[in-house]
Design a protein around this motif. Structure first.
Motif, short mmCIF file in Angstrom:
data_model
loop_
_atom_site.label_atom_id
_atom_site.label_comp_id
_atom_site.label_asym_id
_atom_site.label_seq_id
_atom_site.Cartn_x
_atom_site.Cartn_y
_atom_site.Cartn_z
N ARG A 35 -8.04 12.33 29.16
CA ARG A 35 -9.13 12.12 30.11
C ARG A 35 -10.24 13.14 29.91
N ALA A 36 -9.87 14.35 29.51
CA ALA A 36 -10.89 15.38 29.26
C ALA A 36 -11.77 14.99 28.07
N PHE A 37 -11.17 14.42 27.04
CA PHE A 37 -11.96 13.95 25.90
C PHE A 37 -12.93 12.85 26.34
N ALA A 38 -12.43 11.92 27.17
CA ALA A 38 -13.29 10.82 27.63
C ALA A 38 -14.44 11.35 28.49
N ALA A 39 -14.13 12.29 29.39
CA ALA A 39 -15.17 12.81 30.28
C ALA A 39 -16.21 13.61 29.51
N ALA A 40 -15.78 14.44 28.58
CA ALA A 40 -16.73 15.24 27.81
C ALA A 40 -17.60 14.37 26.92
N ALA A 41 -16.99 13.34 26.33
CA ALA A 41 -17.75 12.42 25.49
C ALA A 41 -18.84 11.74 26.30
N ALA A 42 -18.50 11.32 27.54
CA ALA A 42 -19.48 10.65 28.40
C ALA A 42 -20.57 11.62 28.85
N GLU A 43 -20.19 12.86 29.21
CA GLU A 43 -21.17 13.81 29.72
C GLU A 43 -22.18 14.22 28.68
N TYR A 44 -21.74 14.37 27.45
CA TYR A 44 -22.64 14.89 26.40
C TYR A 44 -23.07 13.81 25.41
N ASP A 45 -22.74 12.56 25.69
CA ASP A 45 -23.16 11.43 24.85
C ASP A 45 -22.70 11.59 23.40
N VAL A 46 -21.45 11.99 23.25
CA VAL A 46 -20.83 12.11 21.93
C VAL A 46 -19.75 11.02 21.83
N LEU A 157 -21.45 19.73 19.49
CA LEU A 157 -21.74 18.56 18.65
C LEU A 157 -23.07 17.92 19.06
N ALA A 158 -23.28 17.78 20.37
CA ALA A 158 -24.53 17.17 20.84
C ALA A 158 -25.73 18.04 20.45
N ALA A 159 -25.57 19.37 20.56
CA ALA A 159 -26.67 20.26 20.18
C ALA A 159 -26.97 20.15 18.68
N ALA A 160 -25.92 20.05 17.87
CA ALA A 160 -26.13 19.89 16.43
C ALA A 160 -26.85 18.59 16.13
N GLN A 161 -26.49 17.53 16.83
CA GLN A 161 -27.13 16.22 16.62
C GLN A 161 -28.62 16.30 16.96
N ARG A 162 -28.94 16.97 18.06
CA ARG A 162 -30.35 17.10 18.45
C ARG A 162 -31.11 17.97 17.45
N ASP A 163 -30.48 19.05 16.99
CA ASP A 163 -31.14 19.94 16.01
C ASP A 163 -31.48 19.20 14.73
N LEU A 168 -28.54 10.58 20.09
CA LEU A 168 -27.19 10.68 20.64
C LEU A 168 -26.59 9.28 20.67
N SER A 169 -26.27 8.79 19.51
CA SER A 169 -25.84 7.41 19.32
C SER A 169 -24.38 7.21 19.71
N ALA A 170 -24.06 6.00 20.14
CA ALA A 170 -22.67 5.65 20.44
C ALA A 170 -21.90 5.29 19.18
N ASP A 171 -22.59 5.18 18.05
CA ASP A 171 -21.95 4.80 16.79
C ASP A 171 -21.49 6.07 16.06
N PRO A 172 -20.19 6.24 15.84
CA PRO A 172 -19.72 7.47 15.16
C PRO A 172 -20.31 7.64 13.77
N ALA A 173 -20.72 6.55 13.12
CA ALA A 173 -21.29 6.65 11.77
C ALA A 173 -22.57 7.47 11.75
N ASP A 174 -23.22 7.62 12.90
CA ASP A 174 -24.48 8.35 12.97
C ASP A 174 -24.28 9.85 13.17
N TRP A 175 -23.04 10.33 13.13
CA TRP A 175 -22.76 11.72 13.50
C TRP A 175 -22.26 12.56 12.32
#
Length: 639
Positions: A35-46, A157-163, A168-175
């Motif tokens: 649940r922590a993985f799910a919550a963090a993924a939702a909060e930071y759009d990862v 991870l979200a900060a790296a994506q923005r940099d 902040l895509s929902a598609d893992p291929a974009d990360w």
């Protein structure tokens, strides 16, 4: 990556580790981490798959009860907070009394470590403070609370994506680029190798029960093809693998150890050779550095110090090669073994309480070992893939000073799963041989002396199993006469310890106990059926030849005196203080010729490989391997 190699590396992901209580003694809800993985993924759009894939490569989703890794990394996302304590380094090669070269023909080598320059810690060792800034969570929470740690990783991870200017895509291929940046690697090759591993995990999926009893699952996404072009904009330097002997599936650089003279006919820090043409490479020796990456690299580049073939970095699995496989590095403390081995140093500390190695380093090491084993025809078993702690003393006098790394916390069972050679039963229930194979997470013998002499180490999983003189936990521990001291539970005391993957002949059974032949004695270990410490095995064993009461045991397989040519001093064939009594059986690694590599001068023109007529068997005699003359023993098969 070949399909077989990929399957081997992903196998542990699909297994299940046993449940374990959390730090308070009461297990948390078994789905709290998921649940922590799910919550963090939702909060930071990862994407949750990206967060889970990164975490698996760092820690296999384990929290390690808030204890740091060997490089000061915490929690499931391995957020690092190494501070200045890891800026310096020492090395086990300059500690104790072991001569790393281990050759009687040359004066003992006890090098002092070079003076190390202080340096600012690299960003890869300070990700936890950065995560605290991004999340507003305290460093203490990020270190000790797995859910907070996961949030910190998601924020990074979200900060790296923005940099990188990516959405902040929902598609893992974009990360792909963000994952590569998360590795902390300073060069593109290391970052790419890390990111490729993460996406292999995402494609394969899997589930596992962690060290804290948390059930975590990652749904397979076999169709994910990441945008690897993102790496071009990640701002990482180019790295060259030129000159290295590494598989293409790892990141590798050439940082050569010097072959130089430095006065009075002395030289260092290795010998030139012509292996495998001149002599076979039979062993790969696993070490830990007892120091941090930058300091250790300074040491191996000092001609007055010693050498090894490769160093592996814990945070991302990056490899530096220092000595070519054809040449002989000075690392194992036994010249016979040095002349026939390749030494791998893994960034880490044997006795750090609760220190742990990253999955990234285990995988990188396994790829390198598979590559070397295939290239040089080295069997993937524990008679040939050995720890520094399995290398025997050369003579009676050297036994007490031999080293004990990588120690009881190196996960040999997991390592051999990654090598594609898991330790499985190969015989029936009452076989005459066993392979030591405890459950690493459940197996937690008490060790002492990690921090304070005689004081218990922090609880930790272990690859090692303790041996007793009788089938009773209160019985005296098995004694190693070569050490000359009473056995203890010290983390560096190998007197009464066997390790995962090692094989021994069964001497007796009593209820939940099994006895093996060990150092000429009957040694007992607790082996209950419900939680076995070993599995049945089959293989070859030797016994003392008929008519002999006992036979000598050697720490090296040197030729007979008549084999040495003019100009090469004959080396003494010195037995160790042990004897192999009649009736006892010991597992055979292989049959080897008596051989000695004469190399005591800088001028390699005088170097010679001397091969004799005498043959030896390498055997698993105690915790360390040993050698017996083939003429003294009888070989047979045992099931």
């Amino acid at each position: 990556m070949p399909a077989l190699a990929t399957a081997a590396l992903l196998l542990p992901l699909l297994g299940a580790a046993p449940s374990a209580a959390g730090p308070s003694g009461a297990p948390p809800a078994p789905d709290r981490l998921q649940r922590a993985f799910a919550a963090a993924a939702a909060e930071y759009d990862v994407p949750q798959s990206v967060l889970l894939g990164v975490s698996y490569l760092q820690s296999r989703w384990d929290a390690h009860a808030g204890a740091p890794s060997v490089t000061g990394g915490y929690g499931p996302l391995h957020l690092t907070d190494a501070r200045t304590a890891l800026a310096g380094a020492s090395s086990h090669h300059s500690e104790g009394t072991e001569d790393p070269r281990g050759d009687d023909a040359r004066a003992p080598l006890h090098p002092a470590p070079p003076v190390l320059r202080s340096a600012e810690l690299p960003a890869r060792l300070t990700t936890l403070p950065r995560a605290a800034e991004l999340t507003g969570l305290s460093p203490e929470a990020l270190r000790t609370d797995p859910a907070a740690n996961v949030s910190g990783g998601a924020a990074l991870l979200a900060a790296a994506q923005r940099d990188l200017g990516e959405p902040l895509s929902a598609d893992p291929a974009d990360w792909y680029g963000a994952v590569a940046r998360f590795s902390g690697a300073e060069d593109s090759a290391t970052a790419a190798a890390y990111a490729n591993d993460v996406f292999e995990v995402i494609r394969a999926g899997g589930r596992r029960t962690t060290d804290a009893g948390q059930r975590v699952a990652l749904a397979a996404r076999p169709d994910v093809e990441p945008d690897v072009s993102q790496l071009q904009g990640a701002g990482l330097r180019a790295a060259s693998a030129a000159g290295t002997e590494c598989p293409p599936t790892v990141s590798c650089e050439w940082i050569p150890a010097p072959y130089e003279e430095f006065g009075d006919g002395d030289y260092g820090n290795h010998d030139l050779g012509d292996r495998p043409a001149s002599q076979r490479i039979r062993y790969i020796v696993v070490h830990d550095t007892e120091g941090a990456w930058n300091g250790v690299l300074n040491m191996v580049q000092d001609p007055t110090y010693v050498s090894w073939n490769y160093t592996l970095r814990s945070t991302d699995g990056h490899i530096a090669q220092h000595v070519k496989a054809k040449d002989v590095a000075w690392h194992a403390g036994n010249w016979y073994v040095n002349a026939k081995s390749i030494g791998l140093e893994h960034e880490g500390f044997l006795a750090e309480p609760d220190a742990w190695y990253t999955e990234a380093m285990y995988r990188s090491s396994a790829r390198l070992v598979r590559y070397l084993a295939k290239k040089y025809d080295i069997p993937l078993d524990r008679q040939h893939i050995i720890g520094h702690d399995n290398v025997p003393g050369t003579t009676t006098a050297t036994i007490p000073g031999m080293h004990t790394d990588p120690g009881p916390y190196w996960d040999w069972r997991h390592y051999f799963q990654l090598l594609g050679r898991p330790f499985e039963p190969t015989a029936g229930k009452n076989s005459g041989l066993v392979t030591i194979r405890p459950d690493y997470a459940r197996n937690g013998p008490v060790y002492t002396g990690c921090v304070t002499r005689g004081e218990p180490c922090a609880p930790h999983g272990s690859s090692a199993v303790r041996l007793y003189s009788d089938h009773d936990l209160n019985a005296p521990l098995i004694r190693d006469i070569g050490l000359g001291t009473a056995p203890t539970t010290g983390v560096n005391d190998l007197s009464s310890r066997v390790s995962t993957g090692q094989q021994y002949a069964v001497a007796d059974r009593w209820g939940d106990w099994t006895a093996i032949w060990y150092l000429g004695q009957k040694a007992w270990f607790h082996n209950p059926e419900r939680s076995p410490a070993a599995v049945p095995a089959s293989g070859r064993v030797i016994t003392a030849r008929e008519g002999l009461e006992s036979v000598p045991v050697y720490g090296r397989a040197y030729p007979e005196k008549s084999a040495y040519p003019a100009g090469v001093p004959a080396q003494t064939v010195s037995p160790l203080p042990y004897r192999l009594p009649k009736g006892q059986k010991y597992v055979v690694g292989e049959k080897v010729p008596g051989e000695y590599y004469y190399a005591v001068t800088f001028d390699e023109a005088s170097h010679r490989v001397v091969t004799g007529e005498d043959m030896y068997y390498e055997i698993q005699f105690g915790h360390r391997v040993a050698y017996v003359r083939a003429a003294d023993v009888t070989l047979s098969a045992l099931r």
